[in-house]
Every structure is written in C-alpha cells, then in structure tokens.
Write a protein that holds these residues in place. Structure first.
Motif, PDB file in Angstrom:
ATOM      1  N   ARG A 118       0.845  -1.145   0.059  1.00 27.35           N
ATOM      2  CA  ARG A 118       0.014  -0.020  -0.158  1.00 27.35           C
ATOM      3  C   ARG A 118       0.842   1.390   0.048  1.00 27.35           C
ATOM      4  N   GLU A 119       1.877   1.201   0.683  1.00 27.75           N
ATOM      5  CA  GLU A 119       2.801   2.217   0.776  1.00 27.75           C
ATOM      6  C   GLU A 119       3.450   2.606  -0.656  1.00 27.75           C
ATOM      7  N   GLU A 120       3.920   1.504  -1.332  1.00 28.47           N
ATOM      8  CA  GLU A 120       4.318   1.530  -2.572  1.00 28.47           C
ATOM      9  C   GLU A 120       3.546   2.250  -3.547  1.00 28.47           C
ATOM     10  N   GLU A 121       2.221   1.902  -3.663  1.00 23.83           N
ATOM     11  CA  GLU A 121       1.242   2.500  -4.373  1.00 23.83           C
ATOM     12  C   GLU A 121       1.178   3.874  -4.182  1.00 23.83           C
ATOM     13  N   ILE A 122       1.238   4.184  -2.864  1.00 22.90           N
ATOM     14  CA  ILE A 122       0.953   5.699  -2.577  1.00 22.90           C
ATOM     15  C   ILE A 122       2.172   6.499  -3.159  1.00 22.90           C
ATOM     16  N   ASP A 123       3.472   5.959  -2.877  1.00 28.22           N
ATOM     17  CA  ASP A 123       4.745   6.686  -3.451  1.00 28.22           C
ATOM     18  C   ASP A 123       4.483   6.964  -5.079  1.00 28.22           C
ATOM     19  N   LEU A 124       4.142   5.609  -5.542  1.00 25.44           N
ATOM     20  CA  LEU A 124       4.032   5.881  -7.132  1.00 25.44           C
ATOM     21  C   LEU A 124       2.920   6.888  -7.364  1.00 25.44           C
ATOM     22  N   GLY A 125       1.777   6.861  -6.593  1.00 26.04           N
ATOM     23  CA  GLY A 125       0.713   8.047  -6.959  1.00 26.04           C
ATOM     24  C   GLY A 125       1.207   9.299  -7.097  1.00 26.04           C
ATOM     25  N   ALA A 126       2.083   9.590  -5.697  1.00 26.15           N
ATOM     26  CA  ALA A 126       2.482  10.925  -5.768  1.00 26.15           C
ATOM     27  C   ALA A 126       3.660  11.254  -6.682  1.00 26.15           C
ATOM     28  N   LEU A 127       4.383  10.230  -7.232  1.00 25.60           N
ATOM     29  CA  LEU A 127       5.233  10.440  -8.275  1.00 25.60           C
ATOM     30  C   LEU A 127       4.710  10.734  -9.655  1.00 25.60           C
ATOM     31  N   PHE A 128       3.607   9.903  -9.866  1.00 27.69           N
ATOM     32  CA  PHE A 128       2.821  10.291 -11.292  1.00 27.69           C
ATOM     33  C   PHE A 128       2.239  11.623 -11.025  1.00 27.69           C
ATOM     34  N   SER A 129       1.792  12.067  -9.815  1.00 29.76           N
ATOM     35  CA  SER A 129       1.114  13.262  -9.765  1.00 29.76           C
ATOM     36  C   SER A 129       1.893  14.449  -9.916  1.00 29.76           C
ATOM     37  N   LEU A 130       3.123  14.354  -9.359  1.00 26.53           N
ATOM     38  CA  LEU A 130       4.342  15.365  -9.703  1.00 26.53           C
ATOM     39  C   LEU A 130       4.835  15.391 -11.091  1.00 26.53           C
ATOM     40  N   LEU A 131       4.690  14.359 -11.701  1.00 29.21           N
ATOM     41  CA  LEU A 131       5.088  14.377 -13.128  1.00 29.21           C
ATOM     42  C   LEU A 131       4.194  14.918 -13.797  1.00 29.21           C
ATOM     43  N   GLY A 132       2.818  14.714 -13.396  1.00 23.16           N
ATOM     44  CA  GLY A 132       1.705  15.475 -14.341  1.00 23.16           C
ATOM     45  C   GLY A 132       1.707  16.976 -14.191  1.00 23.16           C
ATOM     46  N   SER A 133       1.649  17.322 -12.808  1.00 21.75           N
ATOM     47  CA  SER A 133       1.868  18.725 -12.605  1.00 21.75           C
ATOM     48  C   SER A 133       2.922  19.602 -13.260  1.00 21.75           C
ATOM     49  N   ALA A 134       4.250  18.654 -13.230  1.00 20.41           N
ATOM     50  CA  ALA A 134       5.331  19.407 -14.094  1.00 20.41           C
ATOM     51  C   ALA A 134       5.108  19.469 -15.611  1.00 20.41           C
ATOM     52  N   ILE A 135       4.453  18.384 -16.041  1.00 19.54           N
ATOM     53  CA  ILE A 135       4.160  18.335 -17.333  1.00 19.54           C
ATOM     54  C   ILE A 135       3.308  19.732 -17.823  1.00 19.54           C
ATOM     55  N   THR A 136       2.214  19.642 -16.963  1.00 19.32           N
ATOM     56  CA  THR A 136       1.197  20.795 -17.078  1.00 19.32           C
ATOM     57  C   THR A 136       1.741  22.246 -17.036  1.00 19.32           C
ATOM     58  N   ARG A 137       2.624  22.498 -15.979  1.00 18.02           N
ATOM     59  CA  ARG A 137       3.448  23.677 -15.766  1.00 18.02           C
ATOM     60  C   ARG A 137       4.110  24.042 -17.133  1.00 18.02           C
ATOM     61  N   VAL A 138       4.911  23.251 -17.743  1.00 14.42           N
ATOM     62  CA  VAL A 138       5.753  23.187 -18.962  1.00 14.42           C
ATOM     63  C   VAL A 138       4.959  23.585 -20.206  1.00 14.42           C
ATOM     64  N   PHE A 139       3.671  22.883 -20.177  1.00 11.16           N
ATOM     65  CA  PHE A 139       2.640  22.928 -21.367  1.00 11.16           C
ATOM     66  C   PHE A 139       2.153  24.437 -21.314  1.00 11.16           C
ATOM     67  N   ASP A 140       1.789  24.945 -19.934  1.00 13.38           N
ATOM     68  CA  ASP A 140       1.257  26.244 -19.769  1.00 13.38           C
ATOM     69  C   ASP A 140       2.298  27.327 -20.054  1.00 13.38           C
ATOM     70  N   PHE A 141       3.461  27.172 -19.684  1.00 12.11           N
ATOM     71  CA  PHE A 141       4.652  27.988 -20.018  1.00 12.11           C
ATOM     72  C   PHE A 141       4.595  28.313 -21.524  1.00 12.11           C
ATOM     73  N   PHE A 142       4.827  27.239 -22.431  1.00 10.04           N
ATOM     74  CA  PHE A 142       4.814  27.365 -23.783  1.00 10.04           C
ATOM     75  C   PHE A 142       3.551  28.173 -24.254  1.00 10.04           C
TER      76      PHE A 142
END
Length: 349
Positions: free
Chosen positions: A8-32
């Motif tokens: 369960r802890e590994e699933e939570i860590d993976l979810g947080a990682l994907f959430s960070l990646l998604g927000s980073a991609i969104t910020r890059v897209f918004d910048f361009f």
C-alpha cells in the motif's frame, strides 16, 4: 499483514510520483502556451500599429531612401588598394613610422608636403584619404614569423615556446609580411606611390650598410663552400691515384694486410663522402635562404595596381541609413504623442 502495508505504501509513493510528473508537464505546457500567446498578441499589436500608421511609415521610408540615394550619387567615390611588403635589416620600424607620418599629413591636409613626397600634383595629393599598415592576416605569415623567431631563441626555450604564446605576445613589427593600404578619391594614383615609399626606406644609409654586409657575408660563405667542395674533389682524386700506384708497386704478402688496407680505404672513402654531403647540404640551405629571403631592404611581394578598387561598404550607404534613422525618429514622435494623449485623458478623469 506487514506485506500488505508495504504494498500500500509503494502504491501511495507511485501515485505521488505520477502526480508530480503530471503537474510538471502541465506547468511546462502552460509556459509554452503563455509564451505562444504573448508572441501572438505582440504580433497582432505590431500589425495594428503598422495599419494605423502605414502612411506615415511609408512616407518616412520613401523620403529617407530618396534623400540617401541622392547624397550617395553626389558623393565623391573612394577607392582602395594595397601592397604586401617584406622589410629586412630592421627596416620595418622605419616603415611603420613613415606610413604613420603620411597619415598625419593627410589628417592635417598638408597636400603640398604629400605632393613633394610622392612627386604628384597638388590635386592628386588632395585625393589621398588614408594610409594604414598592418601585418598580413594569413596563417602562413604567422607560421613563418613564428619559425623565424624560434631560431633566435635558446634551444631549450624554443622547445617550450608554442605558436599560441607567440601569437599572444608578438607585436605588429614582429611579423614578416605587412600590408600597406591606401584610400583615395583618384583611382589612378596608387601605382605612383610604390617607389616613393620604398625609396624613403632604401635611402637610409644604415639599412644600406646592413644590406651590403649581409650580401658580402652570403657571397663569402658561398665562395668558401664552393672552394671546400672543389678541395674535397681534388683530395679524392689524389687519394685514388695514390691507391692505384700503391696497388701496382706493392705485392700482397699476407691476406690480413690486404684486408686492413681495404678497410682503411673504405673508411677514407666514407669520410670523404660524408664531408662532401655536408658541404652540399650547406650549399643547398644557403641557396634556399637566398630564394626565400630577399636580401633587399624592402621586398615587394604584391604591388599597387594601376586602378584601385571602389569602396562599397553597404553599412555606410546613406540610402540604407536614412530610412532607418527616419523610422526611429517616427517611433519616438508617435511614442511621445501617445504619452501626451494618455496624460490628457488621465488629467480629465
């Protein structure tokens, strides 16, 4: 139970990682996206500004081009030519001083002195606009100058002295080949300048004395090497005659003696051959030196042409500069007018 908790802890860590990646991609897209929209809005504003002031811009550009074209046509044409020289016996310093002196006369409008120096009319002297001298900008000039400089150094110092070190430390007068560049209004005056420039250097008694001493030194060395070569040839002839006479008058008494005689004969022949080779090499180096290094005080590698080349620097063309200057003035005027309108509206409000 612990295994389920770790999963369960590994699933939570993976979810947080994907959430960070998604927000980073969104910020890059918004910048361009924001950058694209900013460029788009800027382009639209520029087009709106041009549409609003198109008549003013067109009038300023056409007027500036017309005035500049008229000035360029009325302006006296200027021509340029150059010659490449090699100065020997330390004359390069005097040559640089002479060229600077001619430039000073041009700056002072001393046409009478220029006319006297170059033996031309006052009108032709007045057409002279600038004199300049600088090392010929070629890799061959740099390399030859570097090699000549290394010959004057101690062998240990020369071994560690690199080409980059020489390039950074050498002055203009350290190079072998130099370019004398002249600008004038008269396209046919350049060929009349060569001899006076050379004569001003070659008339110097100090350089003439050095030239004569160098020629005598080279001639003496050439004569000595030629005489040495003749002496070696004569010595070989006498030696061969003696060997021939001894071989006919003496009988071989022992094989060992004959072998020793042959060994001595071969060694003597080898010594004569080596001596002759060394003399030939020295003669060859001396001839190469005479070919590659002119013994004249001033050696002209490339002379002034009969007609100079017309100067055509587009950056100095008035029909290009005037429209640009007019457009900048128009922008300033429009900016001041817009600021004034804004201040009036602000004061009323």
């Amino acid at each position: 139970m612990s295994d389920k908790k770790s999963v369960r802890e590994e699933e939570i860590d993976l979810g947080a990682l994907f959430s960070l990646l998604g927000s980073a991609i969104t910020r890059v897209f918004d910048f361009f996206k924001g950058l694209f929209m900013s460029l788009f809005n800027f382009s639209i504003n520029v087009l709106l500004f041009i549409r609003k002031h198109i008549i003013k811009i067109a009038v300023v550009l056409i007027l500036g081009f017309t005035l500049g074209y008229i000035q360029d046509k009325a302006k006296v044409k200027q021509f340029q030519d150059s010659m490449i020289v090699q100065a020997n016996y330390g004359a390069i310093h005097q040559l640089y001083q002479d060229i600077q002196y001619y430039q000073n006369l041009v700056s002072q409008n001393d046409t009478a002195k220029l006319s006297s120096i170059f033996n031309v009319s006052v009108g032709e002297a007045k057409s002279l606009k600038s004199f300049r001298i600088y090392p010929e900008p070629s890799n061959l000039n740099l390399l030859n100058s570097y090699n000549r400089f290394k010959l004057e150094l101690d062998s240990l110092v020369a071994e560690n002295y690199t080409l980059d070190m020489y390039q950074n430390q050498a002055s203009d007068t350290d190079f072998i080949y130099h370019n004398i560049q002249v600008e004038a209004d008269d396209a046919q005056i350049f060929s009349k300048l060569t001899q006076p420039i050379i004569n001003s250097i070659e008339s110097n008694s100090r350089f003439v004395e050095r030239e004569n001493l160098n020629k005598e030194r080279v001639a003496t060395k050439n004569k000595f090497l030629s005489a040495s070569l003749t002496a070696v040839d004569g010595l070989r002839l006498v030696y061969n005659e003696m060997l021939l006479k001894n071989s006919t008058n003496k009988k071989s008494l022992d094989g060992t003696v004959i072998n020793l005689a042959n060994t001595h004969h071969n060694t003597a022949e080898l010594d004569l051959f080596n001596t002759e080779s060394r003399i030939y090499n020295k003669l060859e180096r001396l001839q190469i030196y005479q070919l590659e290094n002119s013994m004249d005080i001033i050696n002209v590698l490339s002379n002034f042409q009969y007609l100079g080349a017309e100067l055509s620097d587009f950056s100095k063309k008035a029909y290009l500069r005037y429209p640009f200057i007019g457009f900048i003035i128009l922008l300033i005027f429009i900016g001041i007018n817009s600021l004034n309108q804004y201040l009036n509206q602000y004061s009323k409000s």
